[in-house]
Design a protein around this motif. Sequence first.
Motif, mmCIF file in Angstrom:
data_model
loop_
_atom_site.group_PDB
_atom_site.id
_atom_site.type_symbol
_atom_site.label_atom_id
_atom_site.label_comp_id
_atom_site.label_asym_id
_atom_site.label_seq_id
_atom_site.Cartn_x
_atom_site.Cartn_y
_atom_site.Cartn_z
ATOM 1 N N PHE A 35 18.454 20.812 -36.821
ATOM 2 C CA PHE A 35 18.101 21.555 -38.025
ATOM 3 C C PHE A 35 19.311 22.161 -38.722
ATOM 4 C CE2 PHE A 35 16.024 25.543 -39.844
ATOM 5 C CZ PHE A 35 15.717 24.913 -41.028
ATOM 6 N N ILE A 36 20.089 22.971 -38.004
ATOM 7 C CA ILE A 36 21.265 23.609 -38.598
ATOM 8 C C ILE A 36 22.459 23.412 -37.675
ATOM 9 C CG2 ILE A 36 19.974 25.312 -39.931
ATOM 10 C CD1 ILE A 36 20.575 27.358 -37.750
ATOM 11 N N GLY A 37 23.642 23.780 -38.172
ATOM 12 C CA GLY A 37 24.871 23.482 -37.456
ATOM 13 C C GLY A 37 24.914 23.978 -36.028
ATOM 14 N N ASP A 38 24.569 25.260 -35.804
ATOM 15 C CA ASP A 38 24.643 25.819 -34.453
ATOM 16 C C ASP A 38 23.677 25.107 -33.510
ATOM 17 O OD1 ASP A 38 26.561 27.568 -35.291
ATOM 18 O OD2 ASP A 38 25.241 29.317 -35.418
ATOM 19 N N ALA A 39 22.482 24.812 -33.998
ATOM 20 C CA ALA A 39 21.485 24.145 -33.158
ATOM 21 C C ALA A 39 21.915 22.726 -32.825
ATOM 22 C CB ALA A 39 20.131 24.133 -33.867
ATOM 23 N N LYS A 40 22.514 22.046 -33.802
ATOM 24 C CA LYS A 40 23.012 20.696 -33.530
ATOM 25 C C LYS A 40 24.119 20.730 -32.492
ATOM 26 C CE LYS A 40 23.691 19.578 -37.916
ATOM 27 N NZ LYS A 40 24.007 18.798 -39.135
ATOM 28 N N GLN A 41 25.002 21.721 -32.596
ATOM 29 C CA GLN A 41 26.098 21.809 -31.639
ATOM 30 C C GLN A 41 25.574 22.084 -30.234
ATOM 31 O OE1 GLN A 41 29.410 21.121 -32.427
ATOM 32 N NE2 GLN A 41 29.422 20.985 -30.185
ATOM 33 N N GLU A 42 24.566 22.941 -30.139
ATOM 34 C CA GLU A 42 23.963 23.213 -28.828
ATOM 35 C C GLU A 42 23.402 21.928 -28.217
ATOM 36 O OE1 GLU A 42 20.626 26.172 -26.783
ATOM 37 O OE2 GLU A 42 20.397 25.557 -28.875
ATOM 38 N N SER A 43 22.752 21.112 -29.041
ATOM 39 C CA SER A 43 22.195 19.847 -28.549
ATOM 40 C C SER A 43 23.304 18.903 -28.110
ATOM 41 C CB SER A 43 21.341 19.196 -29.639
ATOM 42 O OG SER A 43 20.182 19.957 -29.913
ATOM 43 N N ILE A 44 24.353 18.808 -28.909
ATOM 44 C CA ILE A 44 25.471 17.926 -28.555
ATOM 45 C C ILE A 44 26.116 18.381 -27.251
ATOM 46 C CG2 ILE A 44 27.790 17.202 -29.265
ATOM 47 C CD1 ILE A 44 26.684 17.316 -32.195
ATOM 48 N N ASP A 45 26.302 19.688 -27.109
ATOM 49 C CA ASP A 45 26.919 20.209 -25.881
ATOM 50 C C ASP A 45 26.064 19.870 -24.657
ATOM 51 O OD1 ASP A 45 28.990 21.235 -27.370
ATOM 52 O OD2 ASP A 45 28.216 23.293 -27.386
ATOM 53 N N MET A 46 24.753 19.977 -24.803
ATOM 54 C CA MET A 46 23.873 19.660 -23.680
ATOM 55 C C MET A 46 23.939 18.174 -23.331
ATOM 56 S SD MET A 46 21.788 20.589 -21.359
ATOM 57 C CE MET A 46 21.388 22.293 -21.801
ATOM 58 N N ILE A 47 23.983 17.318 -24.346
ATOM 59 C CA ILE A 47 24.086 15.877 -24.089
ATOM 60 C C ILE A 47 25.401 15.563 -23.375
ATOM 61 C CG2 ILE A 47 24.200 13.585 -25.144
ATOM 62 C CD1 ILE A 47 22.543 14.768 -27.496
#
Length: 432
Positions: A51-63
């Motif tokens: 949805f937004i930058g911080d949420a995308k980064q959290e998802s990428i970090d988890m992957i």
Amino acid sequence: MKKINVITLGCSKNTVDSEHLMAQLAAAGYTLTHDSDRTDAKIVVINTCGFIGDAKQESIDMILRAAAAKQAGKIERLFVVGCLSQRYAEELRAELPEVDEFFGVNDWDDIVRVLQGTPDPALATERQLTTPKHYAYLKIGEGCNWKCGYCAIPLIRGSHVSVPMETLLEEAEKLAARGVRELIVIAQDTTYYGLDLYGRRRLAELLEALCRIDGIRWIRLHYAYPTAFPDDVIEVMAREPKICKYLDIPFQHISDNQLKAMQRRHTKADAYALIAKLRKAIPDLALRTTLLVGYPGETEADFEELLEFVRTVRFDRLGVFPYSEEEGTYSAQNLTDDVPEAVKQERVDRIMALQQKISLENNRRRIGSTVQVIIDSKQGDYYVGRSQYDSPEVDQEILIRPDNKRLIRGCFYRVRIKEAEDYDLYGELLTK
């Protein structure tokens, strides 16, 4: 290989998606765990947010963490699903060969098939809850038709699609039978419910039907778009004792210049009129909102209007986010992100400082009042509960010293408020 760890990131709508997926995988013979780093599961499914930058980064970090675990031999299969995967599947495939497969937001049956299961339509209303057993989210629709200038949800999730009412009532009945006492009704816009299926908004009828389900004590409404807010929803909220006197309306801004730039479909006058109508009909209503600052073209005058809005309305709950440009949206394609990041953050801080003061004043006025509280957990010396004015995970809590009494999670108790802080209350137990 018969154990799967499902990790869910992002909003409560993702939570519901994961819970439905877990029910299908359980029927295929798997043991499910969720959001756990301490597991021997050899298969990991990550449900992402885009949805937004911080949420995308959290998802990428988890992957990336999961990919590293796979390289180290700790897990054997890794799947990525949800919003981030829907938006960036090709880019992610190129960058993350450790991931076995990427699935979008409508590919749940495909995940089940890849894991040697057979999707069963009879399980459409089944879920494995990842929330505490006494509350659950009920997702009544998918996607959105509003197409606000900053929002990528229609690009990811598509147009609004309502879940048939009979399906929702069956799902809610099953949740109640399993001990759920609080239903939190969610969608990208809950007020839009029914337009696509029935040719008219039917949220009020759905709420009334949910109120008739035995076992459900509280029904809470989230994410209600302010434009064309249905009068019959206000009426049923005022009339039905099971419906919490709580409403989440993301106003985003109040300046007419900003509302127009954001492609919102209401004006400043409309927003104030709706709030007045709601508070007249439901005097004890707790209002929650979300605001967006630093949108392209936001001037200091626009921001001062927003501060005055917060000061005047005195929201019970408030969140504020700095604008981040999302590719493919109207604002990314047509507007210039011209507010400096430092100014965005300063505006966030100013609003939250004001809201902190308002929240403390609101809370102090509740000292001496008696409220019904549902118990969520025990932390240290306190039981942690909520009133009807507080939604789980996002709002404040009521902390209760048990005085040698054992309180039961998911049960309701009468509590007198004794002390107040900015975002928490302290209470004493009266009687169950």
